[in-house]
Design a protein around this motif. Structure first.
Motif, PDB file in Angstrom:
ATOM      1  N   ASP A   1      -9.511  10.428   4.170  1.00 53.26           N
ATOM      2  CA  ASP A   1      -8.543   9.438   3.689  1.00 53.26           C
ATOM      3  C   ASP A   1      -8.657   8.064   4.348  1.00 53.26           C
ATOM      4  O   ASP A   1      -7.713   7.270   4.300  1.00 53.26           O
ATOM      5  CB  ASP A   1      -7.110   9.966   3.842  1.00 53.26           C
ATOM      6  CG  ASP A   1      -6.864  11.214   3.016  1.00 53.26           C
ATOM      7  OD1 ASP A   1      -7.533  11.381   1.965  1.00 53.26           O
ATOM      8  OD2 ASP A   1      -6.019  12.031   3.416  1.00 53.26           O
ATOM      9  N   PHE A   2      -9.799   7.747   4.940  1.00 52.47           N
ATOM     10  CA  PHE A   2      -9.965   6.455   5.621  1.00 52.47           C
ATOM     11  C   PHE A   2      -9.638   5.279   4.693  1.00 52.47           C
ATOM     12  O   PHE A   2      -8.922   4.362   5.073  1.00 52.47           O
ATOM     13  CB  PHE A   2     -11.388   6.303   6.161  1.00 52.47           C
ATOM     14  CG  PHE A   2     -11.615   4.999   6.877  1.00 52.47           C
ATOM     15  CD1 PHE A   2     -11.367   4.904   8.237  1.00 52.47           C
ATOM     16  CD2 PHE A   2     -12.065   3.868   6.205  1.00 52.47           C
ATOM     17  CE1 PHE A   2     -11.561   3.703   8.907  1.00 52.47           C
ATOM     18  CE2 PHE A   2     -12.260   2.663   6.863  1.00 52.47           C
ATOM     19  CZ  PHE A   2     -12.010   2.578   8.216  1.00 52.47           C
ATOM     20  N   PHE A   3     -10.186   5.314   3.486  1.00 53.60           N
ATOM     21  CA  PHE A   3      -9.988   4.180   2.576  1.00 53.60           C
ATOM     22  C   PHE A   3      -8.561   4.117   2.044  1.00 53.60           C
ATOM     23  O   PHE A   3      -8.066   3.044   1.731  1.00 53.60           O
ATOM     24  CB  PHE A   3     -11.015   4.219   1.436  1.00 53.60           C
ATOM     25  CG  PHE A   3     -12.410   3.929   1.922  1.00 53.60           C
ATOM     26  CD1 PHE A   3     -12.846   2.628   2.101  1.00 53.60           C
ATOM     27  CD2 PHE A   3     -13.276   4.955   2.245  1.00 53.60           C
ATOM     28  CE1 PHE A   3     -14.114   2.351   2.578  1.00 53.60           C
ATOM     29  CE2 PHE A   3     -14.554   4.697   2.718  1.00 53.60           C
ATOM     30  CZ  PHE A   3     -14.973   3.393   2.890  1.00 53.60           C
ATOM     31  N   LEU A   4      -7.907   5.253   1.970  1.00 56.96           N
ATOM     32  CA  LEU A   4      -6.499   5.283   1.544  1.00 56.96           C
ATOM     33  C   LEU A   4      -5.597   4.744   2.657  1.00 56.96           C
ATOM     34  O   LEU A   4      -4.611   4.052   2.392  1.00 56.96           O
ATOM     35  CB  LEU A   4      -6.083   6.706   1.178  1.00 56.96           C
ATOM     36  CG  LEU A   4      -6.893   7.390   0.073  1.00 56.96           C
ATOM     37  CD1 LEU A   4      -6.404   8.817  -0.124  1.00 56.96           C
ATOM     38  CD2 LEU A   4      -6.842   6.610  -1.220  1.00 56.96           C
TER      39      LEU A   4
ATOM     40  N   TYR B   1      -6.947   0.479   3.677  1.00 58.05           N
ATOM     41  CA  TYR B   1      -7.109  -0.606   2.706  1.00 58.05           C
ATOM     42  C   TYR B   1      -5.840  -0.744   1.883  1.00 58.05           C
ATOM     43  O   TYR B   1      -5.181   0.242   1.575  1.00 58.05           O
ATOM     44  CB  TYR B   1      -8.333  -0.350   1.809  1.00 58.05           C
ATOM     45  CG  TYR B   1      -9.623  -0.608   2.545  1.00 58.05           C
ATOM     46  CD1 TYR B   1     -10.317  -1.800   2.372  1.00 58.05           C
ATOM     47  CD2 TYR B   1     -10.131   0.323   3.444  1.00 58.05           C
ATOM     48  CE1 TYR B   1     -11.481  -2.054   3.066  1.00 58.05           C
ATOM     49  CE2 TYR B   1     -11.297   0.076   4.149  1.00 58.05           C
ATOM     50  CZ  TYR B   1     -11.968  -1.111   3.960  1.00 58.05           C
ATOM     51  OH  TYR B   1     -13.126  -1.359   4.657  1.00 58.05           O
ATOM     52  N   ASP B   2      -5.527  -1.997   1.530  1.00 60.66           N
ATOM     53  CA  ASP B   2      -4.273  -2.256   0.825  1.00 60.66           C
ATOM     54  C   ASP B   2      -4.387  -2.077  -0.686  1.00 60.66           C
ATOM     55  O   ASP B   2      -3.440  -2.328  -1.409  1.00 60.66           O
ATOM     56  CB  ASP B   2      -3.735  -3.645   1.175  1.00 60.66           C
ATOM     57  CG  ASP B   2      -4.674  -4.783   0.766  1.00 60.66           C
ATOM     58  OD1 ASP B   2      -5.619  -4.544  -0.025  1.00 60.66           O
ATOM     59  OD2 ASP B   2      -4.457  -5.912   1.240  1.00 60.66           O
ATOM     60  N   HIS B   3      -5.555  -1.633  -1.145  1.00 56.88           N
ATOM     61  CA  HIS B   3      -5.752  -1.376  -2.581  1.00 56.88           C
ATOM     62  C   HIS B   3      -6.839  -0.306  -2.733  1.00 56.88           C
ATOM     63  O   HIS B   3      -7.640  -0.114  -1.818  1.00 56.88           O
ATOM     64  CB  HIS B   3      -6.155  -2.666  -3.305  1.00 56.88           C
ATOM     65  CG  HIS B   3      -7.471  -3.226  -2.845  1.00 56.88           C
ATOM     66  ND1 HIS B   3      -7.631  -3.897  -1.644  1.00 56.88           N
ATOM     67  CD2 HIS B   3      -8.698  -3.193  -3.416  1.00 56.88           C
ATOM     68  CE1 HIS B   3      -8.895  -4.256  -1.510  1.00 56.88           C
ATOM     69  NE2 HIS B   3      -9.561  -3.841  -2.566  1.00 56.88           N
ATOM     70  N   PRO B   4      -6.855   0.392  -3.848  1.00 53.20           N
ATOM     71  CA  PRO B   4      -7.897   1.407  -4.066  1.00 53.20           C
ATOM     72  C   PRO B   4      -9.282   0.765  -4.127  1.00 53.20           C
ATOM     73  O   PRO B   4      -9.448  -0.320  -4.691  1.00 53.20           O
ATOM     74  CB  PRO B   4      -7.533   2.025  -5.417  1.00 53.20           C
ATOM     75  CG  PRO B   4      -6.118   1.638  -5.669  1.00 53.20           C
ATOM     76  CD  PRO B   4      -5.898   0.337  -4.959  1.00 53.20           C
TER      77      PRO B   4
ATOM     78  N   GLN C   1     -13.121   6.556  -7.078  1.00 54.46           N
ATOM     79  CA  GLN C   1     -12.314   6.040  -5.990  1.00 54.46           C
ATOM     80  C   GLN C   1     -12.805   6.610  -4.665  1.00 54.46           C
ATOM     81  O   GLN C   1     -12.995   7.816  -4.531  1.00 54.46           O
ATOM     82  CB  GLN C   1     -10.832   6.372  -6.165  1.00 54.46           C
ATOM     83  CG  GLN C   1      -9.988   5.753  -5.063  1.00 54.46           C
ATOM     84  CD  GLN C   1      -8.501   5.955  -5.247  1.00 54.46           C
ATOM     85  OE1 GLN C   1      -8.041   6.534  -6.226  1.00 54.46           O
ATOM     86  NE2 GLN C   1      -7.737   5.461  -4.293  1.00 54.46           N
ATOM     87  N   LEU C   2     -13.015   5.722  -3.706  1.00 49.82           N
ATOM     88  CA  LEU C   2     -13.448   6.146  -2.379  1.00 49.82           C
ATOM     89  C   LEU C   2     -12.226   6.542  -1.570  1.00 49.82           C
ATOM     90  O   LEU C   2     -11.232   5.824  -1.538  1.00 49.82           O
ATOM     91  CB  LEU C   2     -14.205   5.016  -1.674  1.00 49.82           C
ATOM     92  CG  LEU C   2     -15.428   4.460  -2.408  1.00 49.82           C
ATOM     93  CD1 LEU C   2     -16.092   3.379  -1.569  1.00 49.82           C
ATOM     94  CD2 LEU C   2     -16.414   5.555  -2.749  1.00 49.82           C
TER      95      LEU C   2
END
Length: 149
Positions: A122-125, A128-131, A138-139
Motif C-alpha cells: 500500500d505504499f502508493f495508497l 500519494y495524494d491521488h491514485p 492502479q499502483l
C-alpha cells in the motif's frame, strides 16, 4: 556530439518535468532531491535524469530515473544504470530501486539485472495524494529490486 553523463549540482528543479515522469507527485520528489545525487544524460540535449541516495549498509538507491518520452526505448535508462554501477562499484555493494508493480518498469529493471527482493504494501495508497496508474493498472505496492554492483 558524444553522449555525456554529468552530475547536476545546482538547480535540480530545472529538470522537474523529467523527474515528474517517474514520480508524478512533486512533494515526493522533494523528499529525496536535496539529499540525493542527480545525474543527467546529454545526447544532443538532456534525454534522461536520475537521482540516487545513500541508504546506508552499502546500499545505493535509485530514487528516480526518467527518460523523455520521445527518447524512450533507445537505451538511455540502461546507460544510466551502467554508469551508476561503474561509478559506485568501489563505494557500494548493492544498487536498489523501488518502483510500482508495473508491466513497464519491473521488466525493464529485471532486464538490467535487478531481482525482486521485497515490497511495501500500500505504499502508493499511503504516500500519494491521488491514485497512480500505469498501463491502466492502479499502483498500490512498492516493489524493491536489487543488484550487486
Amino acid at each position: 556530439m558524444i553522449m555525456n553523463i554529468f552530475e547536476v549540482k545546482t538547480d535540480k528543479k530545472q529538470y522537474i518535468d523529467l523527474l515528474l515522469l517517474a514520480d508524478e507527485q512533486e512533494s515526493m520528489i522533494d523528499r529525496y532531491l536535496d539529499r540525493g545525487t542527480m545525474y543527467a544524460l546529454d545526447d544532443d540535449g538532456v534525454k534522461a535524469v536520475c537521482v540516487v541516495t545513500d541508504e546506508n549498509d552499502g546500499i545505493l538507491e535509485i530514487k528516480n530515473i526518467a527518460v523523455e518520452p520521445e527518447s524512450q526505448k533507445k537505451g538511455y535508462g540502461t546507460q544510466l544504470i551502467r554508469f551508476l554501477r561503474e561509478k559506485y562499484r568501489d563505494s557500494y555493494g548493492i544498487l536498489q530501486v523501488g518502483t510500482g508493480d508495473s508491466p513497464l518498469t519491473v521488466p525493464f529493471y529485471e532486464s538490467c539485472g535487478f531481482r525482486k527482493t521485497h515490497r511495501i504494501a500500500d505504499f502508493f495508497l499511503d504516500h500519494y495524494d491521488h491514485p497512480i496508474y500505469e498501463c491502466g493498472k492502479q499502483l498500490t505496492d512498492m516493489v524493491y529490486l536489487q543488484m550487486k554492483i
